[in-house]
Design a protein around this motif. Structure first.
Motif, mmCIF file in Angstrom:
data_model
loop_
_atom_site.group_PDB
_atom_site.id
_atom_site.type_symbol
_atom_site.label_atom_id
_atom_site.label_comp_id
_atom_site.label_asym_id
_atom_site.label_seq_id
_atom_site.Cartn_x
_atom_site.Cartn_y
_atom_site.Cartn_z
ATOM 1 N N ALA B 438 -1.597 1.361 -1.846
ATOM 2 C CA ALA B 438 -0.727 1.026 -0.733
ATOM 3 C C ALA B 438 -1.419 1.325 0.585
ATOM 4 O O ALA B 438 -1.245 0.628 1.567
ATOM 5 N N GLU B 468 -3.501 6.180 -1.312
ATOM 6 C CA GLU B 468 -2.092 6.424 -1.627
ATOM 7 C C GLU B 468 -1.588 5.232 -2.409
ATOM 8 O O GLU B 468 -1.718 4.094 -1.968
ATOM 9 N N THR B 469 -1.063 5.516 -3.570
ATOM 10 C CA THR B 469 -0.594 4.399 -4.388
ATOM 11 C C THR B 469 0.901 4.205 -4.175
ATOM 12 O O THR B 469 1.624 5.129 -3.793
ATOM 13 N N ARG B 470 1.311 2.983 -4.423
ATOM 14 C CA ARG B 470 2.721 2.658 -4.304
ATOM 15 C C ARG B 470 3.534 3.460 -5.318
ATOM 16 O O ARG B 470 4.724 3.701 -5.144
ATOM 17 N N GLN B 471 2.879 3.894 -6.397
ATOM 18 C CA GLN B 471 3.564 4.663 -7.436
ATOM 19 C C GLN B 471 3.682 6.142 -7.049
ATOM 20 O O GLN B 471 4.276 6.916 -7.783
ATOM 21 N N GLY B 472 3.066 6.513 -5.955
ATOM 22 C CA GLY B 472 3.228 7.879 -5.485
ATOM 23 C C GLY B 472 1.966 8.711 -5.556
ATOM 24 O O GLY B 472 1.702 9.502 -4.660
ATOM 25 N N ARG B 473 1.173 8.529 -6.591
ATOM 26 C CA ARG B 473 0.031 9.433 -6.750
ATOM 27 C C ARG B 473 -1.005 9.187 -5.681
ATOM 28 O O ARG B 473 -1.274 8.059 -5.288
ATOM 29 N N ARG B 474 -1.590 10.267 -5.203
ATOM 30 C CA ARG B 474 -2.611 10.180 -4.161
ATOM 31 C C ARG B 474 -3.933 10.613 -4.769
ATOM 32 O O ARG B 474 -4.070 11.758 -5.192
ATOM 33 N N ALA B 493 -2.129 16.203 -3.291
ATOM 34 C CA ALA B 493 -0.764 16.630 -3.606
ATOM 35 C C ALA B 493 0.131 15.423 -3.867
ATOM 36 O O ALA B 493 0.006 14.418 -3.197
#
Lengths: 202, 493
Positions: B438, B468-474, B493
């Protein structure tokens, strides 16, 4: 850190808690920042995935951290109990690689009570769905980072913390953000108005 | 009271110290030699009389010696044990006089001034020494003279006694110049000049000798002849940190053993405190009635000399000991000791780290002291080398951490993902998850440290991206432009 003013309960001292999800390490370090003092981190020596001191420096001083590297989970639990009971460290974080049985879970709870210290077990990702948590834990949290389309990228660490087990209260979820400038945790907005955990994998 | 001329010095030389010591432990009749490997060659270090009579000598290659003497028995030498043995002999020698010192690797020097009459005279004293050493199986040559140099010369080059008051040249004159404790080159050069005996040397004018050989030669000559004084320093006994306790009746209960250990600790710690030392490693030996023994080793996170703090740390080890029919002897030794000067304790926080140090020691008895570590900052921009992991017991928390760029909370060995080109992939699979990029921040270029050989950095430069992924994980991704490929190395985090 100003977690006291947040509407969710801090981890109760003298109890064993658990956390799972991809944000577990962040959660543990945020707790360490709140509790202060030395922190013992127990992780089995064969694990290749390690906490990175340069990375955690944004949350806590890496000099506060002591690493214990036992050979297996049995030793890890023994070390955790010993440290909890001694009362020399207020928080012991243990990375679990195998499901925690009833007896060891209860023993952790007792050790935490004896030393009036907080035990926090990190449940590995692959164990999450296997019911790896212990019945004896006071609370269990699920923590996952959440993509935040609005906020500026720098320093943005929006997380969703959900209380998925609570022996003395209700289950709830919050969105929190770590403010790297002020070193504090901010509550972002009530859950529900934000993308929920269903958007996060795991 | 005694000036230089009235002194009486005994020099004892042990010509076969190492082999005598080895043969005392395990006697053999045959030719015997101790070998020592020097510069890759195994050479004879010391041999017994039987081997000498077969034509072997010191410094000979062991293989050559075997060819000359096929029935030669040999063992590796242990110079450290020899040195300990010599120290023990030195302690023994104080039975004759209080001033005993070690001379070189295989000799002793004793200042018996005013002590000989206690043994009935000088001759009787020497005879007594000789007899006792002979009984112990140690070959010795004795020299007695008014000076240390003369005694040395007599012991090593013509055993004898220089009578008190007589001209020292009478006793020394016929000895070779080597008897003056000279450097090998000097002795050889003197030999070439025809100055073979001490008397020859003493008769020469001094100035040319000093010009040719330097002041050392004349100093040695004067020391031997007694015109220049030389001190004999007694060896200071190294502090001995061991205590023991013998019990009239065997004990077996953990509480009893702990009580005994507590008493030993009191005595040991008092001794440590006197010398401002602290124990780092302690060893408790429990001798059982059946002749067997068990050891409990305790390694401490910090040098300590407080019995109250050390004793509880022994509990775990003692509880694990099988007592058998009982334990009747306890021995506690501080195997490793470090200086621990007294320091002032503050009003606040003075004892705060004590609990932590005790905890480290306690966990250390379970998983090993070196498995408890801490991070120290290191001066490198390579992510996996920007910190050191040091054993907590031997390090102090590092100075402040300066991290100019955001770094992930977790690092792992790079995991390859599909991706092409210098821009981060929009969609990729990692750990069986499909992730969508993202937002990407970067690149941050990190060059390998060419002065260090690092297998992982063979692929050259790395361009690091924070994803930063759209799924949340960085995630922390890097691209290697010199050997195209994309990898995940860490997670924020």
């Amino acid at each position: 850190m100003n977690i006291g003013s947040l509407p969710f309960p801090p981890l109760r001292r003298g109890r064993a808690h658990e956390v799972c999800g991809p944000g577990s390490v962040f959660f543990a370090l945020a707790q360490a920042a709140r509790i202060g003092g030395p922190l013992l981190w127990v992780a089995e020596s064969w694990q290749t995935e390690r906490i990175n001191p340069a990375g955690i420096a944004a949350l806590i001083d890496p000099g506060r951290l002591l690493l214990a590297e036992p050979r297996d989970q049995t030793e890890a639990l023994a070390v955790t109990e010993e440290a909890l009971r001694s009362g020399a460290v207020p928080l012991v974080v243990t990375e679990l690689t195998k499901p925690l049985g009833l007896t060891p879970g209860r023993r952790l709870q007792l050790a935490a009570r004896d030393g009036n210290a907080t035990a926090l077990s990190i449940i590995a990702d692959r164990l999450e769905n296997g019911g790896a948590g212990s019945n004896a834990a006071e609370t269990r949290w699920h923590c996952a980072p959440v993509f935040d389309a609005v906020f500026d990228a720098a320093g943005s660490t929006l997380q969703r913390w959900s209380l998925i087990k609570n022996k003395s209260g209700t289950l709830e979820g919050w969105h929190v953000r770590w403010d790297a400038q002020t070193h504090r945790l901010d509550l972002v907005s009530p859950a529900g108005e934000r993308p929920g955990p269903e958007a996060a994998p795991g | 009271m005694f000036d230089g001329m009235h002194r009486r010095i005994v020099s004892i030389w042990f010509p076969r110290l190492a082999s005598d010591r080895a043969l005392r432990l395990r006697p053999v009749e045959a030719p015997f030699a101790l070998s020592l490997t020097r510069a890759g060659v195994e050479r004879i270090h010391c041999l017994n009389l039987a081997a000498v009579s077969r034509g072997l000598h010191r410094g000979m290659g062991l293989a050559d010696a075997r060819a000359l003497c096929p029935d030669l028995l040999s063992r590796p030498a242990d110079p450290a044990a020899d040195a300990r043995f010599l120290r023990a002999l030195c302690r023994w020698a104080t039975r004759y006089c209080p001033w005993a010192g070690i001379e070189g690797e295989d000799g002793l020097v004793l200042d018996i001034t005013g002590a000989a009459h206690l043994f009935g005279g000088e001759a009787e004293m020497l005879a007594d020494m000789r007899a006792r050493l002979l009984r112990a199986g140690i070959a010795a040559r004795l020299g007695l003279a008014a000076t240390r140099g003369a005694a040395w010369a007599l012991a090593r080059h013509g055993e004898g006694v220089a009578a008190p008051g007589a001209d020292p040249l009478q006793a020394l004159g016929h000895l070779p110049v080597r008897a003056l404790r000279l450097e090998e080159d000097t002795a050889a050069a003197l030999d070439r000049l025809g100055l073979r005996r001490v008397a020859d040397l003493a008769a020469r004018p001094r100035a040319p000798l000093a010009r040719r050989f330097g002041p050392e030669l004349l100093k040695r000559l004067d020391q031997a002849l007694g015109t220049e004084a030389e001190a004999i320093a007694p060896v200071a006994e190294p502090p001995h940190y061991a205590v023991r306790l013998s019990l009239p009746d065997p004990i077996g209960l953990v509480s009893d053993v702990m009580a005994g250990t507590g008493r030993l600790l009191e005595a040991l710690c008092a001794r440590l405190k006197d010398r401002q030392d602290g124990a780092r490693v302690l060893r408790l030996t429990l001798n059982r009635v059946d002749g067997d023994s068990r050891q409990v080793e305790l390694r401490l996170a910090r040098p300590l000399h407080e019995p109250a703090r050390i004793l509880p740390l022994f509990e775990r080890g003692v509880a694990g000991v099988e007592a058998g029919f009982g334990i009747d002897r306890l021995r506690l030794e501080a195997v490793q000791v470090e200086p621990l000067p007294p320091c002032q304790t503050g009003f606040h926080g003075g004892d705060r780290t004590d609990g932590l140090d005790d905890l480290i020691s306690r966990i250390g008895t379970r998983i090993g002291l070196e498995n408890i570590r801490r991070f120290l900052p290191a001066d490198s921009h390579i992510p996996e080398r920007s910190f050191l992991i040091a054993p907590a017991a031997w390090s102090e928390p590092g100075r402040a951490w300066i991290v100019p760029h955001p770094r992930p909370l977790r690092l792992f060995p790079p995991e390859p993902i599909a991706g092409t080109g210098p821009q981060p992939p929009g969609r990729f699979r990692w750990r069986r998850m499909t992730l969508e990029t993202a937002r990407a921040t970067g690149p941050e270029r990190i060059a390998p440290e060419w002065w260090l050989e690092d297998e992982a950095w063979r692929s050259g430069l790395r361009d690091y991206w924070r994803i930063e992924t759209r799924q949340g994980r960085r995630l922390w991704l890097f691209h290697t432009p010199q050997a195209p490929g994309w990898f995940v190395q860490g997670e924020f985090a």
